[in-house]
Design a protein around this motif. Structure first.
Motif, PDB file in Angstrom:
ATOM      1  N   TYR A 296       0.809  -1.227   0.000  1.00 59.57           N
ATOM      2  CA  TYR A 296       0.000   0.000   0.000  1.00 59.57           C
ATOM      3  C   TYR A 296       0.844   1.279   0.000  1.00 59.57           C
ATOM      4  CZ  TYR A 296      -4.300  -2.621   0.756  1.00 59.57           C
ATOM      5  OH  TYR A 296      -5.361  -3.453   0.611  1.00 59.57           O
ATOM      6  N   THR A 297       1.949   1.273  -0.713  1.00 56.49           N
ATOM      7  CA  THR A 297       2.733   2.499  -0.807  1.00 56.49           C
ATOM      8  C   THR A 297       2.459   3.253  -2.102  1.00 56.49           C
ATOM      9  OG1 THR A 297       4.611   1.324  -1.773  1.00 56.49           O
ATOM     10  CG2 THR A 297       4.607   1.622   0.622  1.00 56.49           C
ATOM     11  N   HIS A 298       2.109   2.528  -3.157  1.00 62.67           N
ATOM     12  CA  HIS A 298       1.897   3.158  -4.461  1.00 62.67           C
ATOM     13  C   HIS A 298       0.729   2.515  -5.197  1.00 62.67           C
ATOM     14  CE1 HIS A 298       5.465   5.694  -4.713  1.00 62.67           C
ATOM     15  NE2 HIS A 298       6.046   4.755  -3.990  1.00 62.67           N
ATOM     16  N   ILE A 299       0.187   3.296  -6.116  1.00 62.75           N
ATOM     17  CA  ILE A 299      -0.833   2.840  -7.040  1.00 62.75           C
ATOM     18  C   ILE A 299      -0.247   3.034  -8.427  1.00 62.75           C
ATOM     19  CG2 ILE A 299      -3.134   3.275  -7.963  1.00 62.75           C
ATOM     20  CD1 ILE A 299      -3.247   2.317  -5.106  1.00 62.75           C
ATOM     21  N   LEU A 300      -0.278   1.982  -9.231  1.00 62.76           N
ATOM     22  CA  LEU A 300       0.307   2.044 -10.564  1.00 62.76           C
ATOM     23  C   LEU A 300      -0.777   1.888 -11.617  1.00 62.76           C
ATOM     24  CD1 LEU A 300       3.283  -0.396  -9.927  1.00 62.76           C
ATOM     25  CD2 LEU A 300       3.319   2.095  -9.799  1.00 62.76           C
ATOM     26  N   CYS A 301      -0.734   2.746 -12.619  1.00 59.46           N
ATOM     27  CA  CYS A 301      -1.614   2.619 -13.773  1.00 59.46           C
ATOM     28  C   CYS A 301      -0.738   2.292 -14.971  1.00 59.46           C
ATOM     29  CB  CYS A 301      -2.401   3.893 -14.018  1.00 59.46           C
ATOM     30  SG  CYS A 301      -3.470   3.744 -15.469  1.00 59.46           S
TER      31      CYS A 301
ATOM     32  N   GLU B  55      -7.039   0.869   6.168  1.00 62.28           N
ATOM     33  CA  GLU B  55      -7.174   1.191   7.592  1.00 62.28           C
ATOM     34  C   GLU B  55      -6.768  -0.003   8.451  1.00 62.28           C
ATOM     35  OE1 GLU B  55      -7.927   3.855  10.727  1.00 62.28           O
ATOM     36  OE2 GLU B  55      -7.785   4.226   8.589  1.00 62.28           O
ATOM     37  N   LYS B  56      -7.054  -1.206   7.988  1.00 63.20           N
ATOM     38  CA  LYS B  56      -6.623  -2.399   8.709  1.00 63.20           C
ATOM     39  C   LYS B  56      -5.106  -2.436   8.830  1.00 63.20           C
ATOM     40  CE  LYS B  56     -10.540  -5.103   7.183  1.00 63.20           C
ATOM     41  NZ  LYS B  56     -10.985  -6.179   6.308  1.00 63.20           N
ATOM     42  N   LYS B  57      -4.414  -2.015   7.769  1.00 60.40           N
ATOM     43  CA  LYS B  57      -2.950  -1.987   7.772  1.00 60.40           C
ATOM     44  C   LYS B  57      -2.420  -0.937   8.752  1.00 60.40           C
ATOM     45  CE  LYS B  57      -2.306  -4.661   4.083  1.00 60.40           C
ATOM     46  NZ  LYS B  57      -2.014  -6.041   4.292  1.00 60.40           N
ATOM     47  N   LEU B  58      -3.175   0.130   8.957  1.00 62.21           N
ATOM     48  CA  LEU B  58      -2.728   1.230   9.802  1.00 62.21           C
ATOM     49  C   LEU B  58      -3.055   1.048  11.282  1.00 62.21           C
ATOM     50  CD1 LEU B  58      -3.634   4.357   7.665  1.00 62.21           C
ATOM     51  CD2 LEU B  58      -1.399   3.329   8.003  1.00 62.21           C
ATOM     52  N   GLN B  59      -3.774   0.010  11.619  1.00 58.79           N
ATOM     53  CA  GLN B  59      -4.198  -0.160  13.003  1.00 58.79           C
ATOM     54  C   GLN B  59      -3.032  -0.259  13.971  1.00 58.79           C
ATOM     55  OE1 GLN B  59      -6.966  -3.405  13.039  1.00 58.79           O
ATOM     56  NE2 GLN B  59      -8.639  -2.135  12.316  1.00 58.79           N
ATOM     57  N   GLU B  60      -1.873  -0.666  13.487  1.00 60.08           N
ATOM     58  CA  GLU B  60      -0.716  -0.742  14.354  1.00 60.08           C
ATOM     59  C   GLU B  60      -0.089   0.619  14.621  1.00 60.08           C
ATOM     60  OE1 GLU B  60      -0.161  -2.724  11.171  1.00 60.08           O
ATOM     61  OE2 GLU B  60      -1.686  -4.001  12.080  1.00 60.08           O
ATOM     62  N   THR B  61      -0.448   1.616  13.827  1.00 59.29           N
ATOM     63  CA  THR B  61       0.110   2.955  13.974  1.00 59.29           C
ATOM     64  C   THR B  61      -0.978   3.918  14.418  1.00 59.29           C
ATOM     65  OG1 THR B  61      -0.345   3.726  11.750  1.00 59.29           O
ATOM     66  CG2 THR B  61       1.693   2.487  12.055  1.00 59.29           C
ATOM     67  N   SER B  62      -0.588   5.115  14.764  1.00 62.48           N
ATOM     68  CA  SER B  62      -1.564   6.121  15.164  1.00 62.48           C
ATOM     69  C   SER B  62      -2.086   6.921  13.978  1.00 62.48           C
ATOM     70  CB  SER B  62      -0.955   7.072  16.195  1.00 62.48           C
ATOM     71  OG  SER B  62       0.153   7.736  15.627  1.00 62.48           O
TER      72      SER B  62
ATOM     73  N   ALA C 101     -13.839   4.010  -3.366  1.00 62.31           N
ATOM     74  CA  ALA C 101     -12.635   4.306  -2.591  1.00 62.31           C
ATOM     75  C   ALA C 101     -12.808   3.922  -1.132  1.00 62.31           C
ATOM     76  CB  ALA C 101     -12.291   5.786  -2.695  1.00 62.31           C
ATOM     77  N   MET C 102     -14.002   3.951  -0.648  1.00 54.58           N
ATOM     78  CA  MET C 102     -14.228   3.611   0.750  1.00 54.58           C
ATOM     79  C   MET C 102     -13.842   2.159   1.034  1.00 54.58           C
ATOM     80  SD  MET C 102     -14.870   6.507   1.784  1.00 54.58           S
ATOM     81  CE  MET C 102     -15.095   6.158   3.498  1.00 54.58           C
ATOM     82  N   ASP C 103     -14.030   1.256   0.069  1.00 52.92           N
ATOM     83  CA  ASP C 103     -13.611  -0.137   0.242  1.00 52.92           C
ATOM     84  C   ASP C 103     -12.095  -0.240   0.329  1.00 52.92           C
ATOM     85  OD1 ASP C 103     -16.246  -0.993   0.165  1.00 52.92           O
ATOM     86  OD2 ASP C 103     -16.192  -1.366  -1.991  1.00 52.92           O
ATOM     87  N   VAL C 104     -11.401   0.517  -0.503  1.00 50.77           N
ATOM     88  CA  VAL C 104      -9.938   0.539  -0.475  1.00 50.77           C
ATOM     89  C   VAL C 104      -9.476   1.095   0.863  1.00 50.77           C
ATOM     90  CG1 VAL C 104      -7.872   1.530  -1.523  1.00 50.77           C
ATOM     91  CG2 VAL C 104      -9.739   0.760  -2.965  1.00 50.77           C
TER      92      VAL C 104
END
Length: 68
Positions: A18-23, A54-61, A46-49
């Motif tokens: 989840y650092t980049h989006i490539l087209c 957000e699950k990935k960020l739960q470990e951070t603030s 976008a809300m699904d993404v």
């Protein structure tokens, strides 16, 4: 999940960490945060993404809510 590029409307690739989006179609390489901010204004899926991210960020603030 399929997410569309806001520029060319083709499918984009979400890099696994989840650092980049490539087209591949229009050769855009978006930072994930930048892409989500644009996408939130133009595409309701976008809300699904964001839920996945957000699950990935739960470990951070940090939360995407604080980006804007």
């Amino acid at each position: 999940m399929k997410v569309k590029c806001p520029e060319c409307k083709k499918d984009v690739i979400i890099v696994k960490n989840y650092t980049h989006i490539l087209c591949e179609s229009c050769k855009l390489d978006w930072e994930f945060k930048e892409f989500i901010m644009v996408l939130m204004r133009s595409d309701k899926t976008a809300m699904d993404v964001l839920a996945d991210y957000e699950k990935k960020l739960q470990e951070t603030s940090e939360s995407y809510v604080s980006w804007g």
